[in-house]
Motif scaffolding. Structure first.
Motif, PDB file in Angstrom:
ATOM      1  N   ARG A   1      13.933  43.909 -28.828  1.00  0.00           N
ATOM      2  CA  ARG A   1      13.253  44.173 -27.557  1.00  0.00           C
ATOM      3  C   ARG A   1      13.039  45.676 -27.350  1.00  0.00           C
ATOM      4  NH1 ARG A   1      16.259  43.196 -21.779  1.00  0.00           N
ATOM      5  NH2 ARG A   1      14.682  44.147 -20.413  1.00  0.00           N
ATOM      6  N   ALA A   2      14.073  46.467 -27.595  1.00  0.00           N
ATOM      7  CA  ALA A   2      14.004  47.898 -27.314  1.00  0.00           C
ATOM      8  C   ALA A   2      13.060  48.625 -28.261  1.00  0.00           C
ATOM      9  CB  ALA A   2      15.394  48.514 -27.397  1.00  0.00           C
ATOM     10  N   LEU A   3      13.043  48.210 -29.529  1.00  0.00           N
ATOM     11  CA  LEU A   3      12.244  48.896 -30.544  1.00  0.00           C
ATOM     12  C   LEU A   3      11.004  48.108 -30.942  1.00  0.00           C
ATOM     13  CD1 LEU A   3      15.161  50.191 -32.791  1.00  0.00           C
ATOM     14  CD2 LEU A   3      14.014  51.359 -30.894  1.00  0.00           C
ATOM     15  N   LEU A   4      10.759  47.004 -30.266  1.00  0.00           N
ATOM     16  CA  LEU A   4       9.590  46.153 -30.510  1.00  0.00           C
ATOM     17  C   LEU A   4       9.496  45.707 -31.959  1.00  0.00           C
ATOM     18  CD1 LEU A   4       6.652  47.561 -28.321  1.00  0.00           C
ATOM     19  CD2 LEU A   4       8.139  45.595 -27.913  1.00  0.00           C
ATOM     20  N   PHE A   5      10.641  45.338 -32.531  1.00  0.00           N
ATOM     21  CA  PHE A   5      10.627  44.790 -33.886  1.00  0.00           C
ATOM     22  C   PHE A   5       9.798  43.505 -33.963  1.00  0.00           C
ATOM     23  CE2 PHE A   5      14.958  46.797 -35.042  1.00  0.00           C
ATOM     24  CZ  PHE A   5      14.309  47.939 -35.508  1.00  0.00           C
ATOM     25  N   ASP A   6       9.717  42.790 -32.849  1.00  0.00           N
ATOM     26  CA  ASP A   6       9.012  41.507 -32.851  1.00  0.00           C
ATOM     27  C   ASP A   6       7.640  41.599 -32.187  1.00  0.00           C
ATOM     28  OD1 ASP A   6       9.988  41.969 -30.343  1.00  0.00           O
ATOM     29  OD2 ASP A   6      10.929  40.001 -30.073  1.00  0.00           O
ATOM     30  N   ALA A   7       7.076  42.808 -32.116  1.00  0.00           N
ATOM     31  CA  ALA A   7       5.751  42.962 -31.506  1.00  0.00           C
ATOM     32  C   ALA A   7       4.714  42.159 -32.273  1.00  0.00           C
ATOM     33  CB  ALA A   7       5.356  44.430 -31.470  1.00  0.00           C
ATOM     34  N   ARG A   8       3.837  41.500 -31.565  1.00  0.00           N
ATOM     35  CA  ARG A   8       2.835  40.656 -32.186  1.00  0.00           C
ATOM     36  C   ARG A   8       1.490  40.823 -31.476  1.00  0.00           C
ATOM     37  NH1 ARG A   8       5.582  40.447 -35.817  1.00  0.00           N
ATOM     38  NH2 ARG A   8       6.493  38.707 -36.964  1.00  0.00           N
ATOM     39  N   PRO A   9       0.386  40.780 -32.228  1.00  0.00           N
ATOM     40  CA  PRO A   9      -0.928  40.708 -31.581  1.00  0.00           C
ATOM     41  C   PRO A   9      -1.061  39.359 -30.879  1.00  0.00           C
ATOM     42  CG  PRO A   9      -1.096  41.224 -33.955  1.00  0.00           C
ATOM     43  CD  PRO A   9       0.304  40.752 -33.695  1.00  0.00           C
ATOM     44  N   PRO A  10      -2.129  39.150 -30.131  1.00  0.00           N
ATOM     45  CA  PRO A  10      -2.343  37.829 -29.523  1.00  0.00           C
ATOM     46  C   PRO A  10      -2.411  36.750 -30.603  1.00  0.00           C
ATOM     47  CG  PRO A  10      -3.865  39.441 -28.608  1.00  0.00           C
ATOM     48  CD  PRO A  10      -3.185  40.106 -29.747  1.00  0.00           C
ATOM     49  N   VAL A  11      -1.990  35.542 -30.261  1.00  0.00           N
ATOM     50  CA  VAL A  11      -2.066  34.456 -31.239  1.00  0.00           C
ATOM     51  C   VAL A  11      -3.533  34.216 -31.589  1.00  0.00           C
ATOM     52  CG1 VAL A  11       0.054  33.373 -30.463  1.00  0.00           C
ATOM     53  CG2 VAL A  11      -2.115  32.720 -29.404  1.00  0.00           C
ATOM     54  N   PRO A  12      -3.831  33.865 -32.831  1.00  0.00           N
ATOM     55  CA  PRO A  12      -5.230  33.720 -33.249  1.00  0.00           C
ATOM     56  C   PRO A  12      -6.037  32.766 -32.381  1.00  0.00           C
ATOM     57  CG  PRO A  12      -3.783  33.714 -35.163  1.00  0.00           C
ATOM     58  CD  PRO A  12      -2.890  33.686 -33.953  1.00  0.00           C
ATOM     59  N   GLU A  13      -5.398  31.678 -31.921  1.00  0.00           N
ATOM     60  CA  GLU A  13      -6.132  30.687 -31.127  1.00  0.00           C
ATOM     61  C   GLU A  13      -6.663  31.275 -29.821  1.00  0.00           C
ATOM     62  OE1 GLU A  13      -3.421  28.869 -33.977  1.00  0.00           O
ATOM     63  OE2 GLU A  13      -3.120  30.349 -32.364  1.00  0.00           O
ATOM     64  N   ALA A  14      -5.975  32.313 -29.312  1.00  0.00           N
ATOM     65  CA  ALA A  14      -6.377  32.879 -28.026  1.00  0.00           C
ATOM     66  C   ALA A  14      -7.609  33.769 -28.125  1.00  0.00           C
ATOM     67  CB  ALA A  14      -5.221  33.687 -27.432  1.00  0.00           C
ATOM     68  N   VAL A  15      -7.931  34.216 -29.333  1.00  0.00           N
ATOM     69  CA  VAL A  15      -9.039  35.157 -29.478  1.00  0.00           C
ATOM     70  C   VAL A  15     -10.066  34.712 -30.515  1.00  0.00           C
ATOM     71  CG1 VAL A  15      -7.608  37.109 -28.762  1.00  0.00           C
ATOM     72  CG2 VAL A  15      -7.752  36.523 -31.193  1.00  0.00           C
ATOM     73  N   ALA A  16      -9.895  33.529 -31.074  1.00  0.00           N
ATOM     74  CA  ALA A  16     -10.693  33.106 -32.229  1.00  0.00           C
ATOM     75  C   ALA A  16     -12.191  33.117 -31.964  1.00  0.00           C
ATOM     76  CB  ALA A  16     -10.255  31.711 -32.685  1.00  0.00           C
ATOM     77  N   GLU A  17     -12.615  32.899 -30.724  1.00  0.00           N
ATOM     78  CA  GLU A  17     -14.044  32.814 -30.413  1.00  0.00           C
ATOM     79  C   GLU A  17     -14.632  34.138 -29.942  1.00  0.00           C
ATOM     80  OE1 GLU A  17     -15.628  30.063 -31.188  1.00  0.00           O
ATOM     81  OE2 GLU A  17     -13.685  29.272 -31.849  1.00  0.00           O
ATOM     82  N   THR A  18     -13.843  35.193 -29.944  1.00  0.00           N
ATOM     83  CA  THR A  18     -14.311  36.478 -29.426  1.00  0.00           C
ATOM     84  C   THR A  18     -15.426  37.055 -30.294  1.00  0.00           C
ATOM     85  OG1 THR A  18     -12.140  36.979 -28.478  1.00  0.00           O
ATOM     86  CG2 THR A  18     -13.617  38.839 -28.866  1.00  0.00           C
ATOM     87  N   THR A  19     -16.467  37.567 -29.658  1.00  0.00           N
ATOM     88  CA  THR A  19     -17.542  38.271 -30.366  1.00  0.00           C
ATOM     89  C   THR A  19     -17.620  39.696 -29.820  1.00  0.00           C
ATOM     90  OG1 THR A  19     -19.308  37.729 -28.809  1.00  0.00           O
ATOM     91  CG2 THR A  19     -18.799  36.093 -30.520  1.00  0.00           C
ATOM     92  N   VAL A  20     -18.434  40.517 -30.461  1.00  0.00           N
ATOM     93  CA  VAL A  20     -18.560  41.900 -30.040  1.00  0.00           C
ATOM     94  C   VAL A  20     -19.160  42.010 -28.638  1.00  0.00           C
ATOM     95  CG1 VAL A  20     -20.851  42.287 -31.006  1.00  0.00           C
ATOM     96  CG2 VAL A  20     -19.212  44.179 -30.938  1.00  0.00           C
ATOM     97  N   ASP A  21     -19.883  40.987 -28.209  1.00  0.00           N
ATOM     98  CA  ASP A  21     -20.482  41.005 -26.873  1.00  0.00           C
ATOM     99  C   ASP A  21     -19.479  40.645 -25.773  1.00  0.00           C
ATOM    100  OD1 ASP A  21     -23.016  41.653 -27.891  1.00  0.00           O
ATOM    101  OD2 ASP A  21     -23.467  39.537 -28.280  1.00  0.00           O
ATOM    102  N   ASP A  22     -18.319  40.118 -26.162  1.00  0.00           N
ATOM    103  CA  ASP A  22     -17.342  39.674 -25.169  1.00  0.00           C
ATOM    104  C   ASP A  22     -16.352  40.768 -24.769  1.00  0.00           C
ATOM    105  OD1 ASP A  22     -18.380  37.067 -25.299  1.00  0.00           O
ATOM    106  OD2 ASP A  22     -17.097  36.585 -27.023  1.00  0.00           O
ATOM    107  N   VAL A  23     -16.316  41.868 -25.499  1.00  0.00           N
ATOM    108  CA  VAL A  23     -15.203  42.802 -25.351  1.00  0.00           C
ATOM    109  C   VAL A  23     -15.516  43.921 -24.363  1.00  0.00           C
ATOM    110  CG1 VAL A  23     -14.332  42.319 -27.645  1.00  0.00           C
ATOM    111  CG2 VAL A  23     -15.983  44.165 -27.338  1.00  0.00           C
ATOM    112  N   ARG A  24     -14.456  44.473 -23.837  1.00  0.00           N
ATOM    113  CA  ARG A  24     -14.529  45.602 -22.911  1.00  0.00           C
ATOM    114  C   ARG A  24     -13.665  46.732 -23.476  1.00  0.00           C
ATOM    115  NH1 ARG A  24     -10.868  46.630 -18.876  1.00  0.00           N
ATOM    116  NH2 ARG A  24     -10.021  44.511 -19.133  1.00  0.00           N
ATOM    117  N   TYR A  25     -14.146  47.953 -23.355  1.00  0.00           N
ATOM    118  CA  TYR A  25     -13.437  49.145 -23.857  1.00  0.00           C
ATOM    119  C   TYR A  25     -12.498  49.665 -22.773  1.00  0.00           C
ATOM    120  CZ  TYR A  25     -13.043  54.010 -25.630  1.00  0.00           C
ATOM    121  OH  TYR A  25     -12.596  55.230 -26.079  1.00  0.00           O
ATOM    122  N   ARG A  26     -11.286  50.025 -23.155  1.00  0.00           N
ATOM    123  CA  ARG A  26     -10.360  50.561 -22.167  1.00  0.00           C
ATOM    124  C   ARG A  26      -9.382  51.534 -22.804  1.00  0.00           C
ATOM    125  NH1 ARG A  26      -5.513  47.287 -19.714  1.00  0.00           N
ATOM    126  NH2 ARG A  26      -4.931  49.471 -19.435  1.00  0.00           N
TER     127      ARG A  26
END
Length: 795
Positions: A431-456
């Protein structure tokens, strides 16, 4: 008071075969005195204690914070980490991993309320020029303190300042904020189902995991016969480890690959060491590689145990590791176990029978590919933990491995070796060192296209306030790089020269970039850099100044892409290019140039060239970890950046004319093509009349290349330097360009070039080379050269 607290923690830790964490927060001298009291109360011998500190003079083993890599692969009953003078996050990660089941980790810290606002030697390393120490924030320690105060299994004792009542006894003024007991209501804590004697005690045979059979060794309960000796299985400590060793038996058969994945402390390296010894005893030459020799320490330790106990004279095995080398272990069966660093090992020196890659996730995918040329290979990797790194192994390389014709054996180790499951210190460190850090699960973003994203922007305050956002961002950065460490998390949160930007789909991060502000250095700083002093956090200005001798390079303001990552499920959809476009737009008015440095591959060179970056440097040596030459590319935005690029592109062009037949003689020809294609410094072809006659004679008539190789080199550079998609010169196919690189620029023997590029004979290769120069004569030839050409065409 400290003694009673420690006794309770140690008793609970031993009964559960877990670890406990004790934080002694207050004055440094008071903390050291309390740590001595804790050692005494824990009943631990001095030889089982390591004290990590900038200070010296302890009766225990003293380890400098920068030398804690020596703790990897070792187990200690008690580790004290002095966090006062220089708190290095990497040292914390290594210290956690070194503590044995039933042991204690003790942190000496300033008062927890004050610690985030204090600055130490590590913070000084984050204050890279032109920034100063006051620019460094304390977000990493603020978050760390929150985990200390809330996570189970963590005891906190507040101590007085060193100046307060200095003559008082050690225990005076001590206040116990947390007792760290996981089950304070139970005095007699029962061992968990997974508890076993700590690893520092005598190793015991593994027991059948399900159903449990007390006293039954795994070597007697296997369903099928094995090829490894019984002693190998008797040395296994868990059923998981025994399964791993059984899978590693297959390495005796060429065409096999074994993949072992586990969290840290599950015994994968030990299993690899046992298998390596068994294979060596059977006569195999076993080559072991890892990011550094200390990462393979456990492999060699277990291999040495088995070789020694098999009756081999101790003098025949290694005495240990030194630097980045290890003496080979020689077995009585005629085989051996030896170590090579990654880049050297990838060449398969000595034609080994078996290769074992330990901490494979710390290797870039392109280097892992080269190990598939070995007869049999095992990849062992940490999924979480200090050694763990990019998911390039688990995501991209596993796909490549599955596409081969190898027989692949997969093993996952879950049961801890040195401590029981549900260890609170392990989960605290994750927890402290984020050894278990993970990107979003693939199913949550699988349909994303370049038109769907926002820059931040990913401001440190925002990351600190949102654990999900922080975990996804850091998880993507981990996935982007073959080596990520706890210190990288601290830099992300606290370093004033760094900025993070992302593309998000809804609230999910799908692409992230870590950026470093560089340059804008004072004349005094530039002068010291030119004279050889390293300037932290300014990689590109430092290289251009100290190595390439440009004292003004640090004046311009740059923004370097340190890492850029796109979610694995979304590769190839243009998100990386979109993120760079938005970064360029945001910072264009604030910098003179953008830059990037990376291990050069044809694909990456092409990607960055299409993003507007141009080549200025290719390192003369390969990176030990990546096995690649490093490339530096710039994208100018203002006049100062344009002038910087112009100077160094011309210098690269002139340098490579000679370097390609010297230091760069072995560079992949497609890498050379990519570097030269990105070099915006056209070659001014200026051959003598005699040289033109030689070139024309070799291209259109009976002449030979060897009479004037320099003239051919100039023309080859002219053909390859600059954008290959422009209309300014003749177009060549990939094989023609490789021929120019290998034969003309790198000066390889004709027979070798013909074989590599698939020509039917050496003569056919040289005829093809003459044909390549025909359009170059048309493009660059003088009137006299063209008249010489017509002389042959009219015959």
């Amino acid at each position: 008071m400290i003694a009673e607290l420690v006794a309770d923690l140690k008793r609970e830790a031993e009964r559960a075969n877990q670890r406990r964490l004790l934080v002694l927060a207050g004055g440094r001298d008071r903390g050291i005195d309390a740590a001595y009291e804790a050692v005494a109360a824990a009943g631990v011998g001095d030889d089982a204690v390591s004290f990590v500190s900038e200070r010296e003079g302890f009766r225990f083993e003293r380890v400098a914070p920068r030398g804690t890599d020596g703790l990897l692969g070792r187990t200690r009953e008690l580790v004290v980490l002095d966090c006062h003078e220089r708190f290095v996050p990497n040292a914390l990660g290594r210290a956690v991993g070194a503590v044995d089941g039933g042991g204690l980790l003790v942190l000496l810290t300033p008062p927890l309320d004050d610690w985030p606002e204090r600055r130490d030697g590590f913070d000084e390393s984050l204050a890279v020029p032109p920034f100063v120490l006051d620019d460094v924030t304390g977000h990493f320690r603020r978050r760390l303190v929150e985990t200390i105060r809330t996570h189970p299994g963590v005891a906190v004792a507040s101590l007085p300042d060193d100046e307060a009542d200095a003559g008082e006894p050690v225990g005076a003024g001590v206040r116990i904020e947390r007792d760290g007991r996981v089950d304070p209501g139970t005095e007699d804590v029962r061992p968990s189902a997974q508890a076993r004697p700590p690893a520092h005690e005598a190793r015991q045979p593994a027991q059948e995991a399900s159903p449990p059979k007390s006293g039954t060794n795994l070597s007697t309960t296997r369903a099928a016969p094995t090829t490894f000796p019984r002693a190998v299985y008797e040395a296994c400590l868990t059923a998981d480890q025994s399964r791993a060793v059984r899978a590693l038996e297959s390495l005796a058969t060429p065409g096999t690959a074994v993949v072992i994945e586990s969290d840290r402390g599950r015994g994968k390296s030990s299993a690899a060491g046992l298998a390596a010894a068994a294979l060596a005893r059977a006569g195999d030459d076993v080559l072991v590689t890892a990011p550094a020799v200390h990462n393979a320490a456990e492999v060699f330790a277990r291999a040495r145990e088995l070789v020694d106990c098999s009756g081999t004279a101790a003098g025949e095995s290694s005495g240990g590791e030194d630097g980045n080398r290890a003496e080979p272990i020689r077995a009585s069966g005629g085989g051996r176990v030896r170590f090579e660093p990654p880049a050297a090992a990838a060449t398969l020196p000595g034609e080994p029978d078996v290769v074992i890659v330990d901490e494979a996730a710390a290797f870039p995918v392109r280097l892992l590919d080269r190990f598939l040329d070995a007869p049999a290979v095992a990849f062992c990797t940490t999924v979480h933990g200090y050694e763990g790194a990019g998911r390039g192994f688990s995501v991209r390389f596993r796909d490549r491995l599955a596409a081969t014709d190898r027989s692949v054996h997969d093993v996952r180790l879950d049961e801890p070796i040195r401590y029981a499951r549900d260890d609170p210190v392990e989960s605290w460190a994750a927890r402290a060192l984020l050894f278990d850090a993970r990107p979003p699960v693939p199913e949550a973003v699988a349909e994303t296209t370049v038109d769907d994203v926002r820059y931040r922007a990913l401001a440190p305050d925002d990351l600190l306030a949102d654990e999900v956002l922080l975990g996804e961002a850091f998880g993507l950065l981990v996935a982007a790089h073959y080596r990520t460490e706890p210190t990288d998390l601290a830099r992300l949160l606290d370093a004033p020269n760094l900025a993070a930007r992302a593309l998000v789909d809804g609230d999910r991060i799908v692409a992230v970039a870590l950026l470093a502000r560089e340059g804008n250095l004072s004349a005094a700083t530039r002068e010291t850099m030119y004279e050889g002093e390293r300037v932290r956090g300014n990689m590109v200005p430092d290289l251009l100044t100290s190595q390439l001798r440009d004292e003004t390079a640090g004046d311009a303001r740059g923004l370097r892409t340190v890492r850029i990552a796109v979610h694995d499920a979304l590769r190839g959809r243009g998100l990386g290019s979109r993120l760079l476009d938005r970064i360029h737009a945001e910072f264009a008015d604030a910098v003179d140039y953008f830059s990037v440095g990376f291990g050069a591959t044809p694909r990456l060179l092409r990607f960055w060239r299409r993003a507007g970056y141009r080549s200025v440097h290719l390192s003369t040596t390969r990176n030990d970890a990546s096995g690649e030459h490093s490339a530096i590319m710039l994208r100018p935005e203002r006049d100062a950046g344009t002038r910087l690029l112009s100077r160094h592109a011309a210098a690269l062009r002139d340098r490579e004319r000679d370097a390609l037949s010297d230091a760069h003689r072995d560079v992949n020809p497609d890498v050379v093509r990519g570097v030269l294609a990105g070099c915006p410094a056209p070659v001014a072809v200026d051959l003598t009349p005699h040289e033109w006659r030689v070139v024309v004679g070799a291209s259109f008539g009976p002449g030979t290349y060897d009479v004037a190789p320099g003239a051919f080199r100039d023309l080859a550079l002219a053909a390859l330097v600059g954008d290959p998609e422009s209309d300014t010169g003749p177009a060549f196919d990939a094989r023609d360009e490789r021929l120019l690189v290998r034969k003309v620029l790198q000066g390889r023997p004709e027979a070798d070039v013909a074989a590599e590029l698939g020509y039917a004979s050496t003569a056919a290769c040289m005829r093809a080379l003459g044909a390549v120069f025909e359009p170059l004569v048309e493009q660059y030839g003088t009137d006299a050269a063209l008249a010489e050409r017509d002389r042959f065409l009219d015959r």
